[in-house]
Design a protein around this motif. Structure first.
Motif, PDB file in Angstrom:
ATOM      1  N   SER A   5       0.872  -1.184   0.000  1.00  0.00           N
ATOM      2  CA  SER A   5       0.000   0.000   0.000  1.00  0.00           C
ATOM      3  C   SER A   5       0.902   1.226   0.000  1.00  0.00           C
ATOM      4  CB  SER A   5      -0.935   0.006   1.210  1.00  0.00           C
ATOM      5  OG  SER A   5      -0.219   0.213   2.407  1.00  0.00           O
ATOM      6  N   SER A   7       1.244   5.833  -0.845  1.00  0.00           N
ATOM      7  CA  SER A   7       0.751   7.168  -1.163  1.00  0.00           C
ATOM      8  C   SER A   7       1.823   7.848  -1.999  1.00  0.00           C
ATOM      9  CB  SER A   7       0.487   7.963   0.125  1.00  0.00           C
ATOM     10  OG  SER A   7       0.138   9.300  -0.174  1.00  0.00           O
ATOM     11  N   ARG A 143      -7.258   1.638  -6.402  1.00  0.00           N
ATOM     12  CA  ARG A 143      -6.835   2.092  -5.068  1.00  0.00           C
ATOM     13  C   ARG A 143      -5.312   1.926  -4.963  1.00  0.00           C
ATOM     14  NH1 ARG A 143     -10.147  -2.091  -4.919  1.00  0.00           N
ATOM     15  NH2 ARG A 143     -11.842  -1.065  -3.794  1.00  0.00           N
ATOM     16  N   TYR A 164      -8.668  -2.660   3.644  1.00  0.00           N
ATOM     17  CA  TYR A 164      -8.114  -1.385   3.185  1.00  0.00           C
ATOM     18  C   TYR A 164      -9.228  -0.343   3.058  1.00  0.00           C
ATOM     19  CZ  TYR A 164      -5.985   2.063   0.075  1.00  0.00           C
ATOM     20  OH  TYR A 164      -5.550   3.243  -0.488  1.00  0.00           O
ATOM     21  N   ASP A 165     -10.312  -0.712   2.395  1.00  0.00           N
ATOM     22  CA  ASP A 165     -11.413   0.231   2.174  1.00  0.00           C
ATOM     23  C   ASP A 165     -12.028   0.695   3.495  1.00  0.00           C
ATOM     24  OD1 ASP A 165     -11.042   0.099  -0.544  1.00  0.00           O
ATOM     25  OD2 ASP A 165     -12.691  -1.299  -0.901  1.00  0.00           O
ATOM     26  N   LEU A 168      -9.743   3.266   4.879  1.00  0.00           N
ATOM     27  CA  LEU A 168      -9.716   4.468   4.039  1.00  0.00           C
ATOM     28  C   LEU A 168     -10.946   5.344   4.276  1.00  0.00           C
ATOM     29  CD1 LEU A 168      -8.158   5.936   1.766  1.00  0.00           C
ATOM     30  CD2 LEU A 168      -9.573   4.661   0.131  1.00  0.00           C
ATOM     31  N   SER A 173      -6.478   9.118   1.044  1.00  0.00           N
ATOM     32  CA  SER A 173      -5.385   8.163   1.233  1.00  0.00           C
ATOM     33  C   SER A 173      -5.273   7.813   2.709  1.00  0.00           C
ATOM     34  CB  SER A 173      -4.056   8.735   0.725  1.00  0.00           C
ATOM     35  OG  SER A 173      -3.681   9.870   1.481  1.00  0.00           O
ATOM     36  N   LEU A 174      -4.613   6.708   2.995  1.00  0.00           N
ATOM     37  CA  LEU A 174      -4.414   6.297   4.375  1.00  0.00           C
ATOM     38  C   LEU A 174      -3.328   7.141   5.030  1.00  0.00           C
ATOM     39  CD1 LEU A 174      -4.403   2.370   4.196  1.00  0.00           C
ATOM     40  CD2 LEU A 174      -6.272   3.880   4.839  1.00  0.00           C
ATOM     41  N   ARG A 179      -1.824   2.992   7.571  1.00  0.00           N
ATOM     42  CA  ARG A 179      -1.149   2.081   6.658  1.00  0.00           C
ATOM     43  C   ARG A 179      -0.359   1.023   7.438  1.00  0.00           C
ATOM     44  NH1 ARG A 179       1.266   5.567   3.823  1.00  0.00           N
ATOM     45  NH2 ARG A 179      -0.443   5.833   2.367  1.00  0.00           N
TER      46      ARG A 179
END
Length: 247
Positions: A5, A7, A143, A164-165, A168, A173-174, A179
């Motif tokens: 994951s 950003s 994503r 994850y969703d 979020l 973004s996380l 994360r």
């Protein structure tokens, strides 16, 4: 059997990566600064294959790789003399730009590689590709998250995406905290489903973290201690990027 994951954008890349592997696989060497094709880069090395799953270079390019289990099942054949997929991040991280790396990947003969998913990432964004054993295709990612599993592939992927969703929510973004929490996640009663994965034959071996800005790259690495799903001592390395005028 991995989870990533990230950003990316506005002059910064932040990435977490869980490396899942067979229990019989040798422990990786902690991150070190390497010289590949005249380029300094950071990577943890798998001693069995001599490659890596994640590399970040002085050009400000991060390349990470996951096995493509859905395609492997359809591919259905063993290559006679396969080339290690772990060599790809090292080779492509040595290329000065994400655009040039994408162009070279599209031109490469990949027929000696088993299927894989590969992501090129920098401080501006990402570009992802899928190799199914016959064709390389651009991979649209809805994503900033990618996960694979050789066990009940679709079910496991669906569960991890739902985690994850849920974290979020309505955000773009996380956060760093969210994360990290995701990558250490273990709530599912079947531990094979969790991002911090555990099965009879395989487990999450390490959690890596990349922090990249326009001037510096850092790669942090923590081994997972046997089957406890707790992290060991953090090891890491960093390097200064080439000046902006030379990129």
């Amino acid at each position: 059997m991995c989870t990533a994951s990230w950003s990316a954008g506005q002059g910064r890349l932040s990435l977490y990566f869980n490396r899942d592997e067979r229990k019989t696989r040798s422990a990786a060497r902690p991150p070190e600064c390497l010289q590949i094709d005249g380029t300094r880069m950071l990577a943890a090395i798998d001693p069995d294959g001599g490659g890596t799953w994640l590399a970040v270079s002085e050009w400000g390019l991060c390349v990470f790789l996951l096995n493509h289990y859905g395609a492997e099942a359809a591919f259905g054949k063993a290559l006679e003399n396969p080339t290690s997929r772990g060599k790809l991040p090292l080779r492509y991280a040595s290329i000065p730009s994400r655009g040039e790396a994408a162009r070279r990947l599209k031109d490469e003969d990949l027929t000696s590689y088993h299927p894989f998913l590969l992501v090129l990432a920098d401080c501006k964004g990402t570009e992802a590709f899928s190799w199914d054993g016959a064709e390389l295709a651009s991979l649209a990612l809805p994503r900033a998250f990618l996960t694979t599993s050789s066990f009940r592939t679709r079910e496991v992927q669906s569960y991890r995406i739902s985690r994850y969703d849920a974290l979020l929510g309505e955000r773009d973004s996380l956060s760093e905290k969210s994360r990290r929490s995701l990558h250490l996640d273990t709530p599912h009663p079947d531990p094979a489903f969790n991002p911090m994965m555990l099965r009879a034959d395989a487990r999450t071996q390490s959690v890596s973290r990349v922090e990249l800005d326009l001037h510096r790259a850092c790669l942090r690495y923590q081994r997972v201690l046997d089957e406890t799903r707790t992290l060991g001592e953090e090891r890491g390395a960093s390097l200064d990027l080439r000046s902006l005028s030379s990129r």
